[in-house]
Enzyme design. Structure first.
Site, short mmCIF file in Angstrom:
data_model
loop_
_atom_site.label_atom_id
_atom_site.label_comp_id
_atom_site.label_asym_id
_atom_site.label_seq_id
_atom_site.Cartn_x
_atom_site.Cartn_y
_atom_site.Cartn_z
N HIS A 127 -6.37 -5.74 -2.35
CA HIS A 127 -7.30 -5.83 -1.22
C HIS A 127 -7.64 -7.29 -0.90
CE1 HIS A 127 -8.65 -1.35 -1.59
NE2 HIS A 127 -7.41 -1.50 -1.22
N ASN A 165 -3.17 8.34 5.25
CA ASN A 165 -1.98 7.67 5.78
C ASN A 165 -1.96 7.54 7.30
OD1 ASN A 165 -0.84 7.40 3.21
ND2 ASN A 165 0.03 9.46 3.30
N ASP A 203 8.70 9.01 -4.97
CA ASP A 203 9.88 9.77 -4.54
C ASP A 203 10.09 9.71 -3.03
OD1 ASP A 203 7.81 11.29 -3.56
OD2 ASP A 203 8.67 13.21 -4.18
N ARG A 237 0.83 -1.21 0.00
CA ARG A 237 0.00 0.00 0.00
C ARG A 237 0.87 1.26 0.00
NH1 ARG A 237 -3.45 2.50 4.70
NH2 ARG A 237 -5.06 3.63 3.55
N ASP A 254 -9.86 -9.70 3.45
CA ASP A 254 -10.29 -10.90 2.75
C ASP A 254 -10.47 -12.00 3.79
OD1 ASP A 254 -10.52 -13.27 1.36
OD2 ASP A 254 -8.62 -13.08 0.28
N HIS A 283 0.57 4.78 -2.15
CA HIS A 283 0.42 6.09 -1.53
C HIS A 283 1.62 7.00 -1.81
CE1 HIS A 283 -3.09 5.25 1.44
NE2 HIS A 283 -3.24 4.61 0.30
C1 HEM Z 1 -8.65 1.84 -6.06
C2 HEM Z 1 -8.58 2.72 -5.08
C3 HEM Z 1 -8.24 2.32 -3.67
C4 HEM Z 1 -8.92 2.69 -2.56
C5 HEM Z 1 -10.14 3.57 -2.50
C6 HEM Z 1 -8.26 2.07 -1.44
C7 HEM Z 1 -8.63 2.22 -0.12
C8 HEM Z 1 -8.10 1.51 0.94
C9 HEM Z 1 -8.53 1.64 2.31
C10 HEM Z 1 -9.60 2.59 2.82
C11 HEM Z 1 -7.82 0.75 3.04
C12 HEM Z 1 -7.94 0.48 4.54
C13 HEM Z 1 -7.07 1.43 5.35
C14 HEM Z 1 -7.38 1.29 6.83
O1 HEM Z 1 -8.46 1.71 7.23
O2 HEM Z 1 -6.54 0.73 7.57
C15 HEM Z 1 -6.93 0.07 2.14
C16 HEM Z 1 -6.05 -0.92 2.51
C17 HEM Z 1 -5.12 -1.49 1.66
N1 HEM Z 1 -4.92 -1.14 0.35
FE1 HEM Z 1 -6.09 0.04 -0.79
N2 HEM Z 1 -7.21 1.34 -1.89
C18 HEM Z 1 -7.15 1.47 -3.25
C19 HEM Z 1 -6.18 0.94 -4.08
C20 HEM Z 1 -5.09 0.21 -3.66
C21 HEM Z 1 -3.95 -0.11 -4.47
C22 HEM Z 1 -3.70 0.38 -5.89
C23 HEM Z 1 -3.11 -0.86 -3.70
C24 HEM Z 1 -1.77 -1.45 -4.02
C25 HEM Z 1 -1.50 -2.03 -5.17
C26 HEM Z 1 -3.77 -1.03 -2.40
C27 HEM Z 1 -3.30 -1.80 -1.38
C28 HEM Z 1 -3.88 -1.90 -0.14
C29 HEM Z 1 -3.42 -2.81 0.90
C30 HEM Z 1 -2.32 -3.85 0.76
C31 HEM Z 1 -4.20 -2.54 2.03
C32 HEM Z 1 -4.04 -3.19 3.42
C33 HEM Z 1 -3.03 -2.34 4.20
C34 HEM Z 1 -2.63 -2.87 5.57
O3 HEM Z 1 -3.01 -3.98 5.93
O4 HEM Z 1 -1.91 -2.14 6.27
N3 HEM Z 1 -4.95 -0.34 -2.41
N4 HEM Z 1 -7.11 0.55 0.88
#
Ligand code: HEM
Ligand code: NAG
Ligand code: NAG
Length: 320
Positions: free
Chosen positions: A192, A91, A70, A58, A240, A62
């Site tokens: 996700h 973040n 960068d 993630r 998941d 970001h």
């Molecule tokens: C398409 C738009 C996306 C949205 C709206 C989005 C939104 C989010 C949100 C809200 C969370 C949960 C954060 C929290 O409350 O702790 C999350 C987690 C995560 N996202 Fe996304 N995300 C997007 C795209 C991506 C992309 C492009 C990646 C990487 C390729 C990604 C990888 C992850 C991962 C791995 C987590 C889990 C993080 C953790 O366990 O610390 N996401 N995302």
């Protein structure tokens, strides 16, 4: 003239990466162990806590969507810059894995001081975390040669990172702004399939009001989450529930089964085009794995800083 034409033609023929000056094996002569040292630190961290690997994947997203890839997301607040990206709402406090990047940077600095950028370390680490969490099924080379930036502004995160309540047109246009296609967006959303979410990221629009979230998942989430999460009471749940620690195509199966947390996840079914991509990714895991690898390389190539614009930071948390 002929020379110029040759450059233009080879740029058109090569990967875009080559034209930005990024190169696979960039540290071959200046720091030959760089990638191995990063990999060792990521492996250690992921073995201790798979969640740190999810955090690092993630982190690349970001970092790259705000000021390009960068390492601007790594900068700590200082008197001169009290509100860096790290403190932006997308973040803080959810982004994790910073200590893993620090450990990798430490190892690399001991081997070759002042050579390897933090931005490259983030990209290498995200590649390694993808490999480990997919059980070696997502595998790719990372062109390198990024420089670290000096600008990092918390509010920029809100401008460029789509939130979990986004609809499909917001997601598609947000990725298009960064040169990524709707298919890249769908393919990368497969991330996700690992990691966690805080309750506050989905309770207001998915549980507190009518939504298309499936009844079994909704009732499970209502047991795990407060009805109105606050900063002081904001537990996390896995994204998941089938294979929580494996980077795989289960995310797409979950989308089809209405077993996803976010409006933005469910929105992938709201056009015929992206719906077709979701079904294909759900059916053909090997094809999704290849597309994910390619899309990660593409994302890691957003708005790269060339010489003169950036630096190789000594400490990933501070500008030199
Ligand atoms: C398409 C738009 C996306 C949205 C709206 C989005 C939104 C989010 C949100 C809200 C969370 C949960 C954060 C929290 O409350 O702790 C999350 C987690 C995560 N996202 Fe996304 N995300 C997007 C795209 C991506 C992309 C492009 C990646 C990487 C390729 C990604 C990888 C992850 C991962 C791995 C987590 C889990 C993080 C953790 O366990 O610390 N996401 N995302
Ligand atoms: C940044 O965002 C905060 C909170 O939304 C707001 O109060 C502030 O005015 C913004 N700053 C700038 C420079 O836009
Ligand atoms: C998507 O969300 C944006 C921003 O909230 C809004 O302006 C737009 O009308 C929405 N589009 C659709 C098709 O609902």
């Amino acid at each position: 003239m002929a020379n110029k034409l040759a450059i233009v033609i080879s740029c058109a023929m090569l990967l875009a990466a080559a034209c930005h000056g990024l190169e696979v094996g960039y540290y071959r002569s200046t720091c030959p162990r760089a990638e191995a040292l990063v990999r060792a630190e990521v492996k250690k961290a992921v073995r201790a806590d798979a969640g740190s690997g999810a955090g690092i994947i993630r982190m690349l997203f970001h970092d790259c969507f705000v000021e390009g890839c960068d390492a601007s997301v790594l900068l700590d607040p200082t008197a001169a810059n009290p509100q860096p990206e790290k403190l932006g709402a997308p973040n803080n406090p959810s982004l994790r894995g910073f200590e893993v990047i620090d450990a990798a940077k430490g190892a690399v600095e001991r081997a070759c001081p002042g050579v390897v950028s933090c931005a490259d370390i983030v990209a290498f680490a995200a590649r390694d975390a993808s490999y480990l969490l997919s059980h070696a099924r997502v595998s790719f080379h990372v062109p390198a040669g990024r420089l670290d930036g000096r600008r990092s502004v918390a509010n920029d995160t809100l401008l460029f990172l789509p939130g979990p309540t986004s609809n499909l047109s917001t997601l598609v246009s947000g990725f298009a702004t960064k040169g990524l296609s709707a298919e890249d967006m769908v393919v990368l959303s497969g991330a996700h399939s690992i990691g966690r979410s805080h309750c506050s990221s989905f309770v207001p629009d998915r549980l507190a009001t009518q939504s298309d979230i499936g009844a079994p998942l909704a009732s499970l989430l209502r047991r795990r989450c407060p009805a109105s999460p606050t900063t002081a009471n904001d537990p996390t749940v896995v994204q998941d529930f089938v294979t929580p620690r494996k980077l795989d195509n289960q995310f797409y199966r979950n989308v089809l089964a209405r077993r996803v947390l976010f409006t933005s996840d469910a929105a992938l079914l709201s056009s015929r085009d992206t719906g077709r991509m979701v079904r294909a990714n759900a059916r053909f895991p090997a094809s999704w794995e290849k597309k994910f690898a390619k899309a990660m390389v593409k994302m890691a190539n957003i708005e790269i800083k060339g010489s003169g614009v950036g630096e190789v930071r000594k400490n990933c948390r501070l500008v030199n």
